[in-house]
Motif scaffolding. Structure first.
Motif, PDB file in Angstrom:
ATOM      1  N   GLN A   2     -10.691 133.718  17.254  1.00 30.76           N
ATOM      2  CA  GLN A   2      -9.670 132.857  17.817  1.00 30.76           C
ATOM      3  C   GLN A   2      -8.288 133.222  17.279  1.00 30.76           C
ATOM      4  N   GLY A   3      -8.238 133.544  15.979  1.00 29.71           N
ATOM      5  CA  GLY A   3      -6.977 133.929  15.373  1.00 29.71           C
ATOM      6  C   GLY A   3      -6.439 135.237  15.936  1.00 29.71           C
ATOM      7  N   ALA A   4      -7.363 136.148  16.290  1.00 23.13           N
ATOM      8  CA  ALA A   4      -6.947 137.458  16.804  1.00 23.13           C
ATOM      9  C   ALA A   4      -6.339 137.363  18.191  1.00 23.13           C
ATOM     10  N   THR A   5      -6.597 136.268  18.918  1.00 25.84           N
ATOM     11  CA  THR A   5      -6.085 136.139  20.281  1.00 25.84           C
ATOM     12  C   THR A   5      -4.800 135.336  20.346  1.00 25.84           C
ATOM     13  N   TRP A  12     -15.281 141.238  23.247  1.00 28.38           N
ATOM     14  CA  TRP A  12     -14.041 141.393  24.016  1.00 28.38           C
ATOM     15  C   TRP A  12     -13.935 140.291  25.068  1.00 28.38           C
ATOM     16  N   LEU A  13     -15.044 140.000  25.753  1.00 22.67           N
ATOM     17  CA  LEU A  13     -15.037 138.932  26.751  1.00 22.67           C
ATOM     18  C   LEU A  13     -14.709 137.581  26.120  1.00 22.67           C
ATOM     19  N   VAL A  14     -15.263 137.342  24.923  1.00 21.93           N
ATOM     20  CA  VAL A  14     -14.977 136.087  24.230  1.00 21.93           C
ATOM     21  C   VAL A  14     -13.499 135.985  23.882  1.00 21.93           C
ATOM     22  N   MET A  15     -12.929 137.067  23.399  1.00 19.49           N
ATOM     23  CA  MET A  15     -11.519 137.049  22.997  1.00 19.49           C
ATOM     24  C   MET A  15     -10.594 136.874  24.196  1.00 19.49           C
ATOM     25  N   LYS A  16     -11.031 137.333  25.374  1.00 21.94           N
ATOM     26  CA  LYS A  16     -10.210 137.200  26.570  1.00 21.94           C
ATOM     27  C   LYS A  16     -10.390 135.854  27.265  1.00 21.94           C
ATOM     28  N   ALA A  17     -11.446 135.130  26.924  1.00 21.44           N
ATOM     29  CA  ALA A  17     -11.730 133.855  27.595  1.00 21.44           C
ATOM     30  C   ALA A  17     -10.683 132.803  27.249  1.00 21.44           C
ATOM     31  N   GLU A  18     -10.282 132.027  28.245  1.00 18.53           N
ATOM     32  CA  GLU A  18      -9.288 130.979  28.019  1.00 18.53           C
ATOM     33  C   GLU A  18      -9.886 129.777  27.305  1.00 18.53           C
ATOM     34  N   HIS A  19     -11.115 129.459  27.626  1.00 19.94           N
ATOM     35  CA  HIS A  19     -11.754 128.279  27.054  1.00 19.94           C
ATOM     36  C   HIS A  19     -12.932 128.698  26.187  1.00 19.94           C
TER      37      HIS A  19
END
Length: 295
Positions: free
Chosen positions: A291-294, A29-36
């Motif tokens: 990446q696609g999910a975000t 979840w943290l990875v998906m929310k990260a901007e970079h």
């Protein structure tokens, strides 16, 4: 430090599995929310490099060996959340394809090596970097990650009734304190070569360099890794809580061998190279899907 199926058999298995699922879900979840985020290729190459590095057992005292856990290295290269995912993916591939670490204890191995090794180790490196600098903080965190993971394994063995605390804690921590020195040296060298050495480059070099290193280590160097039992196996053999049993799952390349190849060195090298490819493909697909999910 890969726990086999026969070593843990009680409630500690589902409990650690639950913690691991929750922990991996949280970092995802943290990875998906990260901007970079790094590119999928960069993530996959680091996953492949960690896999290859874990094949290289190095000897320590008393006929024992250790190998890279790679949690702090993964977190340094990718950030702590992705470092946890990288180690979790490596441990899963090792268990399901190579029978390195049991399937029924996969949760415990992910907890020890990914959540503690990469998660706590990566957090510690970040906390220390400002005061100690990049290299010293990497060395300290890498050593601590191995020792803390050995403490977790010891606690699981005690809870499961496999070993007495007065026996297993000193033996595991003492052995892995030495292995942690090797972890620290390898981690600092990898940070210097693969992170800082690539700082001035762009594009494909960030993927090609670690991927090429992984392929060369797996194919050419892994057959020459130490054949001594690793720290956990040595302690388990000495204190007689390693019980041989049939694996709960049939892997495609058990013990990093290819059945069709009779030459032992070539068999190990080919299996290692196959593992590098598998880890790269799965790592690339995992991060690309996230990446696609975000989007």
């Amino acid at each position: 430090m890969h726990i086999p199926d026969s070593m843990l058999q009680g409630a500690v298995c589902p409990v650690t599995a639950a913690f691991s699922v929750a922990g991996v879900a949280a970092v995802a979840w943290l990875v998906m929310k990260a901007e970079h985020k790094p590119t999928a290729g960069r993530f996959a190459a680091i996953v492949a490099l960690i896999f290859a590095g874990q094949m290289m057992n190095f000897p320590i005292m008393h006929g024992t060996s250790g190998h890279l856990l790679g949690g702090v290295l993964a977190s340094a290269a990718l950030g702590t959340p992705l470092g946890v995912l990288a180690i979790a993916l490596v441990v899963t591939v090792q268990s399901l394809v190579f029978l390195d670490g049991g399937v029924t204890v996969l949760g415990a191995n992910v907890f020890n090596m990914a959540l503690i090794g990469a998660g706590v180790g990566g957090w510690l490196r970040q906390r220390l970097a400002g005061s100690l600098g990049q290299y010293v903080s990497t060395a300290v965190a890498a050593w601590c990650s191995v020792v803390l993971a050995s403490v977790a394994v010891s606690l699981e063995l005690v809870i499961d009734g496999q070993a007495a605390p007065g026996t297993v804690f000193p033996a595991m921590v003492g052995t892995h304190a030495l292995i942690g020195l090797g972890e620290a040296v390898i981690s600092v060298a990898a940070v210097a070569l693969l992170l800082n050495g690539l700082a001035a480059t762009e594009g494909k070099a960030h993927v090609a360099a670690p991927l090429l290193a992984a392929a060369l280590v797996a194919l050419l160097l892994s057959p020459f890794a130490s054949g001594f039992p690793d720290g956990l196996e040595w302690v388990a053999g000495k204190y007689q809580f390693l019980h041989e049993s049939a694996p709960a799952f049939v892997g495609a390349m058990p013990d990093y061998t290819v059945a069709a190849i009779s030459n032992a060195s070539l068999s190990t090298g080919v299996a290692g190279l196959a593992g590098v490819v598998i880890c790269f493909v799965l790592g690339f697909g995992l991060l690309r899907s996230m990446q696609g999910a975000t989007r």
